[in-house]
Design an enzyme around this catalytic site. Structure first.
Site, PDB file in Angstrom:
ATOM      1  N   ASP A 216      32.886  38.854  29.964  1.00  0.00           N
ATOM      2  CA  ASP A 216      33.753  38.563  31.113  1.00  0.00           C
ATOM      3  C   ASP A 216      34.236  37.123  30.864  1.00  0.00           C
ATOM      4  OD1 ASP A 216      34.436  39.789  33.986  1.00  0.00           O
ATOM      5  OD2 ASP A 216      34.070  37.666  34.316  1.00  0.00           O
TER       6      ASP A 216
ATOM      7  N   LYS B 148      26.475  43.353  37.158  1.00  0.00           N
ATOM      8  CA  LYS B 148      27.185  42.173  36.657  1.00  0.00           C
ATOM      9  C   LYS B 148      26.175  41.056  36.480  1.00  0.00           C
ATOM     10  CE  LYS B 148      31.455  40.876  35.750  1.00  0.00           C
ATOM     11  NZ  LYS B 148      32.631  41.699  35.401  1.00  0.00           N
TER      12      LYS B 148
HETATM   13  P1  NDP Z   1      38.496  34.667  29.472  1.00  0.00           P
HETATM   14  O1  NDP Z   1      37.363  33.740  29.575  1.00  0.00           O
HETATM   15  O2  NDP Z   1      38.869  35.238  28.157  1.00  0.00           O
HETATM   16  O3  NDP Z   1      39.823  33.998  30.072  1.00  0.00           O
HETATM   17  C1  NDP Z   1      39.852  33.518  31.380  1.00  0.00           C
HETATM   18  C2  NDP Z   1      41.217  32.902  31.645  1.00  0.00           C
HETATM   19  O4  NDP Z   1      41.338  32.625  33.034  1.00  0.00           O
HETATM   20  C3  NDP Z   1      41.385  31.563  30.931  1.00  0.00           C
HETATM   21  O5  NDP Z   1      42.743  31.356  30.653  1.00  0.00           O
HETATM   22  C4  NDP Z   1      40.872  30.580  31.979  1.00  0.00           C
HETATM   23  O6  NDP Z   1      41.375  29.276  31.838  1.00  0.00           O
HETATM   24  C5  NDP Z   1      41.401  31.205  33.246  1.00  0.00           C
HETATM   25  N1  NDP Z   1      40.513  30.845  34.358  1.00  0.00           N
HETATM   26  C6  NDP Z   1      39.204  31.184  34.497  1.00  0.00           C
HETATM   27  N2  NDP Z   1      38.689  30.646  35.607  1.00  0.00           N
HETATM   28  C7  NDP Z   1      39.687  29.972  36.174  1.00  0.00           C
HETATM   29  C8  NDP Z   1      39.777  29.206  37.344  1.00  0.00           C
HETATM   30  N3  NDP Z   1      38.720  29.036  38.155  1.00  0.00           N
HETATM   31  N4  NDP Z   1      40.991  28.646  37.628  1.00  0.00           N
HETATM   32  C9  NDP Z   1      42.054  28.803  36.809  1.00  0.00           C
HETATM   33  N5  NDP Z   1      42.020  29.525  35.676  1.00  0.00           N
HETATM   34  C10 NDP Z   1      40.863  30.099  35.376  1.00  0.00           C
HETATM   35  O7  NDP Z   1      38.175  35.834  30.527  1.00  0.00           O
HETATM   36  P2  NDP Z   1      38.800  37.294  30.620  1.00  0.00           P
HETATM   37  O8  NDP Z   1      40.215  37.309  30.189  1.00  0.00           O
HETATM   38  O9  NDP Z   1      37.834  38.218  30.015  1.00  0.00           O
HETATM   39  O10 NDP Z   1      38.719  37.549  32.204  1.00  0.00           O
HETATM   40  C11 NDP Z   1      39.788  37.235  33.087  1.00  0.00           C
HETATM   41  C12 NDP Z   1      39.642  38.028  34.368  1.00  0.00           C
HETATM   42  O11 NDP Z   1      39.658  39.433  34.074  1.00  0.00           O
HETATM   43  C13 NDP Z   1      38.335  37.802  35.141  1.00  0.00           C
HETATM   44  O12 NDP Z   1      38.592  37.939  36.525  1.00  0.00           O
HETATM   45  C14 NDP Z   1      37.452  38.965  34.688  1.00  0.00           C
HETATM   46  O13 NDP Z   1      36.457  39.260  35.633  1.00  0.00           O
HETATM   47  C15 NDP Z   1      38.498  40.058  34.598  1.00  0.00           C
HETATM   48  N6  NDP Z   1      38.172  41.218  33.756  1.00  0.00           N
HETATM   49  C16 NDP Z   1      37.816  41.073  32.450  1.00  0.00           C
HETATM   50  C17 NDP Z   1      37.569  42.180  31.671  1.00  0.00           C
HETATM   51  C18 NDP Z   1      37.260  42.069  30.218  1.00  0.00           C
HETATM   52  O14 NDP Z   1      37.126  43.123  29.575  1.00  0.00           O
HETATM   53  N7  NDP Z   1      37.165  40.881  29.640  1.00  0.00           N
HETATM   54  C19 NDP Z   1      37.613  43.530  32.231  1.00  0.00           C
HETATM   55  C20 NDP Z   1      38.065  43.582  33.606  1.00  0.00           C
HETATM   56  C21 NDP Z   1      38.314  42.457  34.322  1.00  0.00           C
HETATM   57  P3  NDP Z   1      40.409  28.138  31.208  1.00  0.00           P
HETATM   58  O15 NDP Z   1      40.253  28.488  29.770  1.00  0.00           O
HETATM   59  O16 NDP Z   1      41.144  26.866  31.441  1.00  0.00           O
HETATM   60  O17 NDP Z   1      39.121  28.206  31.975  1.00  0.00           O
HETATM   61  O1  2IT Z   2      35.057  43.313  35.009  1.00  0.00           O
HETATM   62  C1  2IT Z   2      34.900  44.123  34.077  1.00  0.00           C
HETATM   63  O2  2IT Z   2      35.136  45.324  34.211  1.00  0.00           O
HETATM   64  C2  2IT Z   2      34.436  43.601  32.783  1.00  0.00           C
HETATM   65  N1  2IT Z   2      34.258  42.395  32.633  1.00  0.00           N
HETATM   66  C3  2IT Z   2      34.144  44.545  31.650  1.00  0.00           C
HETATM   67  C4  2IT Z   2      32.766  45.135  31.803  1.00  0.00           C
HETATM   68  C5  2IT Z   2      32.279  45.956  30.643  1.00  0.00           C
HETATM   69  O3  2IT Z   2      31.130  46.389  30.735  1.00  0.00           O
HETATM   70  O4  2IT Z   2      33.009  46.178  29.677  1.00  0.00           O
END
Ligand code: NDP
Ligand code: 2IT
Length: 444
Positions: free
Chosen positions: A165, A125
């Protein structure tokens, strides 16, 4: 003090001031008591001591110049945690809260999640404390180019393959890919989540959210339930949240609330997803702006109150530790039957205990959100073949992968713990795959 308690104490001492990392390691190690009782060879080979220590940790300076001509300095990270079963694989997070503890907890979780996919990907990561919010495209591009100017020497299609992420989406991946290619003169699958025009995979954008819902379907099926007619609350409104809402809605559920870091919107008529996508993916606006088009909806600035909205299913899809014990009690009191983690470690240990003690179905992140990285591995496969599958082909593979994950996790839960304890099941099934590979490869 037993073996696992002793190791945990050493991890905490050796990695001071890293609460998120301690939390993630504690949960995994505490699940492993029955495993090491059955497999003393893991102790003899020092598997547990090695698995909690990243193979490599890279921390670097990221200097860039903002639109006012002022020099800015951020910190970059890449934690290459474990390569026993494949090249390091895992996302990059750009958020002001990023520090070593957060990247290490994410890298550690990724090792076991990636193992559960059944695909050949190790765990890593990275990221930066850079905040893309409010920055111009030019600033984001210059930051990404500077970030890659150091990162490029540590990654590669067969070495370490980053992705998105929090704060890293198609725009950031594009800028980083461009800089990698320029520095190395190689067009290769070094990043996933790429645009479709230059080697990206269909379904990667949707994958994490869609597959989270595929996992929920499996959880419900085991209890003779399904999604039709269920009321759902989804926190966050980013990549994972939006596509979880899309799939849940397609399968007949109604999502009534979503959030961002400024608060949550509640729309009893069901969230207008095309509008939310437009606000978030195109205009980079806030949840509050939803009310301009839907004045009947309600907005609350207290984001964590989203868990007091009555629902059958809760999907935390924002960030770590966003759902605590009190929130869990509220969900249980309101009749929630299932919770699945779209975000990484969104539920505190206290919240998980409340769900488990109350008989709420609980899908842990390592299993429930593994569809994102699984689809990334399918992107790597297509890049290696210099070929691209159709949307339907990728989606069908993703569904099979999520079914298999559910199967493996519930079998491990059954064999080593309580059949409904998918937390233990995910930790154990992921651990055993990595441990067997490490055992075979000797002390490295
Ligand atoms: P994005 O940046 O697309 O979206 C993040 C969302 O979460 C936004 O709505 C953001 O609000 C909110 N957020 C982030 N930090 C905070 C915080 N500290 N407090 C309140 N709200 C918060 O990210 P993703 O959707 O990609 O990721 C979301 C979660 O999913 C993370 O935990 C990530 O690690 C996990 N994840 C992502 C994957 C992927 O493929 N993208 C795969 C597996 C897990 P704001 O815009 O106001 O900051
Ligand atoms: O937390 C996760 O699994 C991710 N942000 C996706 C990682 C990836 O390599 O697609």
């Amino acid at each position: 003090m037993d073996y696992i308690e002793g190791l945990l104490a050493r991890v905490k001492k050796r990695n001071p001031n890293e609460p998120e990392f301690h939390q993630a390691v504690t949960e995994v190690l505490e699940s492993l008591h029955p495993v090491i009782a059955k497999h003393p060879e893991y102790i003899e080979a020092g598997i547990l001591e090695r698995i909690v220590e990243p193979e490599r940790q890279i921390i670097f300076r990221v200097p860039w110049v903002d639109d006012n001509g002022v020099v800015q300095v951020n910190r970059g990270f890449r934690i290459e945690f474990n390569s026993a079963i494949g090249p390091y694989k895992g996302g990059l997070r750009f958020h002001p809260s990023v520090n070593a503890s957060i990247i290490k907890f994410l890298g550690f979780e990724q090792v076991f999640k990636n193992a559960l996919t059944g695909l050949p990907i190790g765990g890593g990561k990275g990221g930066s404390d850079f905040d893309p919010k409010g920055k111009s495209d030019g600033e984001v591009m210059r930051f990404c180019q500077s970030f890659m100017t150091e990162l490029f020497r540590h990654i590669g299609a067969d070495t370490d393959v980053p992705a998105g992420d929090i704060g890293v989406g198609a725009r950031e991946i594009g800028y980083m890919f461009g800089q990698y290619k320029r520095l190395t003169n190689r067009f290769e699958g070094v990043l996933t989540g790429k645009g479709l025009a230059y080697g990206g995979s269909l379904v990667r954008t949707e994958a994490t959210g869609y597959a989270l819902v595929y996992f929920v379907e499996e959880m419900l099926k085991a209890k003779a339930e399904d999604l039709a007619g269920k009321t759902i609350v989804v926190s966050g409104s980013g990549n994972v949240a939006l596509y979880a809402v899309e799939k849940a809605t397609q399968l007949g559920a109604k999502v009534v609330a979503m959030s961002d870091s400024n608060g949550f919107v509640f729309d009893r008529a069901g969230i207008d997803l095309p509008l939310m996508k437009q606000l978030k993916e195109v205009e980079r606006k806030r949840c509050k702006d939803y009310l301009h088009c839907h004045p009947q909806a309600e907005f609350s600035e207290n984001g964590s109150d989203i868990w007091s909205v009555p629902c059958d299913i809760a999907l935390p899809c924002a960030t770590q530790n966003e759902l605590d014990k009190d929130a869990a009690h509220k969900l249980v009191r309101n009749g929630c039957i299932a919770v699945a983690e779209g975000a990484n470690m969104p539920c505190t240990p206290g919240a998980i205990k409340v769900f488990q003690d109350s008989g709420v179905l609980f899908g842990p992140a390592k299993a429930a959100n593994a569809g994102g990285v699984a689809c990334s591995a399918l992107e790597m496969t297509q890049n290696s073949m210099r070929y691209a599958w159709t949307f339907e082909e990728v989606d069908a593979r993703l569904k099979v992968i999520m079914k298999n994950i559910y199967q493996k996790v519930s079998e491990a839960a059954q064999a080593y713990s309580h059949p409904d304890n998918l937390v233990a099941g995910a930790n154990i099934a992921g651990f055993i795959r990595v441990a067997e590979a490490m055992l075979a490869q000797g002390v490295v």
